[in-house]
Write an enzyme that holds these catalytic residues in place. Structure first.
Site, short mmCIF file in Angstrom:
data_model
loop_
_atom_site.label_atom_id
_atom_site.label_comp_id
_atom_site.label_asym_id
_atom_site.label_seq_id
_atom_site.Cartn_x
_atom_site.Cartn_y
_atom_site.Cartn_z
N ASP A 1 17.87 -33.64 3.17
CA ASP A 1 18.83 -32.74 2.90
C ASP A 1 19.86 -32.50 3.67
OD1 ASP A 1 17.45 -31.16 4.86
OD2 ASP A 1 15.94 -30.53 3.25
N SER A 2 20.36 -31.05 3.71
CA SER A 2 21.59 -31.00 4.62
C SER A 2 21.19 -31.14 6.24
CB SER A 2 21.88 -29.41 4.15
OG SER A 2 20.93 -28.34 4.40
N PHE A 3 20.04 -30.78 6.43
CA PHE A 3 19.69 -30.85 7.84
C PHE A 3 19.91 -32.56 8.53
CE2 PHE A 3 16.76 -27.19 9.43
CZ PHE A 3 17.60 -26.45 8.65
N HIS B 1 22.79 -23.38 9.73
CA HIS B 1 22.05 -24.93 9.62
C HIS B 1 22.19 -25.16 11.31
CE1 HIS B 1 22.55 -25.07 5.55
NE2 HIS B 1 21.98 -26.28 5.42
#
Length: 386
Positions: free
Chosen positions: A169-171, A362
């Site tokens: 995902d965004s990580f 994040h």
């Protein structure tokens, strides 16, 4: 340590129709780099696909250009001469152009242009174009490298023998990772502060001199997206695609893509926020059961695609509001091992040095470097034959 918090501001992740984060900081270019600028009498190679190396999920357009949407796509070539041009048609993404391993310039949504890096020593060089951003809503187009007058595009560099695929995902995508503040509304936004080329997967692949794919989509989970959004799709909807913006598109995996390691990081969006009224699951136990069942199905797909000799690493990390993610991931691995698949492994990562100073809490660039080092150490314990 700043664990992922359900209360942390993550507004952009909630907008799943626009969660493709990851663009670039507007870094000043070295004096030798100019972009875009014309060069006299450019010499183009016979065909763009003959001149560059890539293992990314790219698809040929009717005119021969390479199209792509996943983050971190890269193209590599060799040339001789004092300059090189990069032919692009992309109003969505940002790119780094690297010469001989060093970033020469950053292109911010370049549009339709040939961007040039000039003023180089008149010798042989390597050029690498890296897509820094996510763009699930639209494809970028790359039409090849161009040598400046008097130079030439040389035979493309060989593929690396080591291959790693990162799924997440965004990580994994490097969302907001080059920001130094969690609120990116006043420093260019998420896109100007993201760089997939500096995400932990990219760093780990470079550490092992491996070719890699970053198949990551911000905001999506295995069965549940961030805060329960857009319930008609999840990561599995998109995984098989080359072009994310085309329903039903299928990436035709070449025989040359057979990664020795696949690292899967899906679950942060499934579990980092509390269930809302009206969702399919009324209890966390029900969500966990659905997650584990879907994960096993996803692992079956990976096994069918890559065969029995690929290591599949199921990863998990700390969430401040629940331990369900890590516990479910560990149970999944234990069950696969019980069934006789010993090459499915569990990797949990956390570190006191993580600051989560990237956009919307994040991981920062510091964090990605830490996570990459942790992953490097973990992969070094596997008996990989590469």
């Amino acid at each position: 340590m700043s664990p992922v918090s359900a209360a942390a501001p993550v507004s952009r992740r909630a907008l799943l129709t626009a969660t493709a984060a990851g663009v670039v900081t507007a870094v000043a270019s070295p004096a030798r780099a100019t972009a875009p600028a014309p060069a006299p009498s450019p010499r183009r190679a016979v065909g763009p696909w003959d001149q560059f190396h890539t293992v990314g999920r790219v698809k040929a357009a009717a005119d021969g250009a390479a199209q792509y949407t996943w983050p971190g796509i890269y193209f590599e070539a060799r040339f001789r001469g004092t300059g090189v041009g990069v032919a692009l048609d992309d109003y969505n993404n940002d790119y780094d152009i690297q010469i001989d391993g060093t970033t020469a310039t950053t292109l911010v949504t370049p549009g339709r242009t040939t961007a040039w890096v000039n003023g180089l020593a008149n010798t042989e060089h390597r050029v690498r174009l890296v897509k820094r951003t996510e763009s699930p809503w639209g494809a970028g187009r790359f039409s090849g490298f161009v040598a400046a007058s008097g130079g030439a595009i040389l035979a493309k560099p060989p593929a690396r023998s080591r291959q790693i695929e990162f799924i997440g995902d965004s990580f994994t995508a490097g969302y907001g990772n080059v920001s130094t503040t969690r609120d990116c509304s006043n420093n260019g936004g998420v896109n100007r502060n993201s760089n997939a080329g500096l995400a932990f997967g990219s760093l780990t692949a470079q550490n092992f001199n491996a070719d890699y794919q970053l198949n990551a989509y911000s905001g999506l989970g295995m069965v549940r997206n961030y805060n329960g959004g857009n319930a008609t799709v999840d990561f599995r909807t998109y995984y098989d695609r080359a072009l994310l913006n085309i329903d039903g598109d299928i990436w035709q995996k070449p025989d040359t893509w057979l990664p020795q390691v696949v690292v899967v990081g899906l679950g942060i969006n499934d579990f980092s926020t509390s269930l809302n009224g009206g969702e399919r699951w009324t209890t966390q136990d029900a969500l966990v059961a659905a997650y584990e069942s879907a994960y096993h199905g996803f692992l079956d797909r990976l096994r069918a695609r890559y065969g029995p000799s690929t290591y599949i690493v199921v990863s998990a990390t700390l969430l401040s509001n629940t331990t369900a993610f890590a516990q479910a991931a560990q149970r999944i691995v234990q069950e696969r091992n019980r069934r006789g698949d010993s090459l499915v492994r569990y990797w949990y990562y956390d570190d006191p040095g993580l600051d989560r100073l990237g956009c919307d809490w994040h991981p920062s660039l510091n964090d990605h470097r830490i996570v990459s080092r942790l992953l490097n150490s973990y992969l070094a314990t596997l008996p990989l034959r590469w």
